[in-house]
Design a protein around this motif. Structure first.
Motif, PDB file in Angstrom:
ATOM      1  N   GLY A  82     -45.870 -43.431 -23.650  1.00 32.32           N
ATOM      2  CA  GLY A  82     -46.600 -42.340 -24.273  1.00 32.32           C
ATOM      3  C   GLY A  82     -47.927 -42.106 -23.571  1.00 32.32           C
ATOM      4  N   MET A  83     -48.363 -40.862 -23.574  1.00 31.47           N
ATOM      5  CA  MET A  83     -49.639 -40.533 -22.933  1.00 31.47           C
ATOM      6  C   MET A  83     -50.753 -40.565 -23.968  1.00 31.47           C
ATOM      7  SD  MET A  83     -49.118 -36.420 -22.345  1.00 31.47           S
ATOM      8  CE  MET A  83     -47.518 -36.630 -21.587  1.00 31.47           C
ATOM      9  N   SER A  84     -51.978 -40.531 -23.490  1.00 30.17           N
ATOM     10  CA  SER A  84     -53.117 -40.531 -24.402  1.00 30.17           C
ATOM     11  C   SER A  84     -53.173 -39.210 -25.167  1.00 30.17           C
ATOM     12  CB  SER A  84     -54.417 -40.733 -23.622  1.00 30.17           C
ATOM     13  OG  SER A  84     -54.715 -39.574 -22.863  1.00 30.17           O
ATOM     14  N   VAL A  85     -53.838 -39.241 -26.313  1.00 31.02           N
ATOM     15  CA  VAL A  85     -54.009 -38.027 -27.109  1.00 31.02           C
ATOM     16  C   VAL A  85     -54.788 -36.995 -26.307  1.00 31.02           C
ATOM     17  CG1 VAL A  85     -55.084 -37.078 -29.187  1.00 31.02           C
ATOM     18  CG2 VAL A  85     -53.836 -39.232 -29.314  1.00 31.02           C
ATOM     19  N   ASP A  86     -55.826 -37.434 -25.597  1.00 34.23           N
ATOM     20  CA  ASP A  86     -56.625 -36.493 -24.790  1.00 34.23           C
ATOM     21  C   ASP A  86     -55.770 -35.771 -23.753  1.00 34.23           C
ATOM     22  OD1 ASP A  86     -58.942 -37.113 -26.169  1.00 34.23           O
ATOM     23  OD2 ASP A  86     -59.608 -38.604 -24.706  1.00 34.23           O
ATOM     24  N   ARG A  87     -54.899 -36.529 -23.080  1.00 33.35           N
ATOM     25  CA  ARG A  87     -54.034 -35.909 -22.066  1.00 33.35           C
ATOM     26  C   ARG A  87     -53.060 -34.922 -22.710  1.00 33.35           C
ATOM     27  NH1 ARG A  87     -49.576 -38.464 -18.110  1.00 33.35           N
ATOM     28  NH2 ARG A  87     -49.273 -36.600 -16.851  1.00 33.35           N
ATOM     29  N   ALA A  88     -52.483 -35.297 -23.847  1.00 30.21           N
ATOM     30  CA  ALA A  88     -51.551 -34.409 -24.542  1.00 30.21           C
ATOM     31  C   ALA A  88     -52.247 -33.116 -24.968  1.00 30.21           C
ATOM     32  CB  ALA A  88     -50.943 -35.119 -25.745  1.00 30.21           C
ATOM     33  N   VAL A  89     -53.472 -33.231 -25.487  1.00 31.35           N
ATOM     34  CA  VAL A  89     -54.230 -32.051 -25.908  1.00 31.35           C
ATOM     35  C   VAL A  89     -54.515 -31.150 -24.710  1.00 31.35           C
ATOM     36  CG1 VAL A  89     -56.450 -31.266 -26.825  1.00 31.35           C
ATOM     37  CG2 VAL A  89     -55.212 -33.107 -27.969  1.00 31.35           C
TER      38      VAL A  89
END
Length: 83
Positions: A10-17
């Protein structure tokens, strides 16, 4: 996007945003992305505090087919119920 999958971490929340924001108006409805970004703190709190459900007490499917009902398998083997 932030969950681990068998084929990727899974990727970081920041990257997903950033990915969602970059696709607003192209891939995704920009209004939806705006609402998502306004709610990200609440979404992240829910994600971090999530407690998985208790696993089912029944056996898992085998090759997409339920094991219950296969020849030689009875419900009582798994639940203690008389078949």
């Amino acid at each position: 996007m932030t969950s681990d999958r068998p084929y990727r971490e899974g990727m970081s929340v920041d990257r997903a945003v950033k990915i969602l924001s970059g696709g607003a108006g192209g891939y995704w409805d920009p209004n939806l992305i705006d609402v998502f970004q306004q709610s990200i703190d609440e979404i992240n709190e829910i994600r971090l505090s999530h407690q998985p459900r208790t696993p089912a007490s029944r056996p898992s499917p085998v090759d997409g087919m339920p094991i219950i009902g296969l020849p030689g398998i009875s419900v009582s083997q798994f639940t203690g119920v008389i078949a």
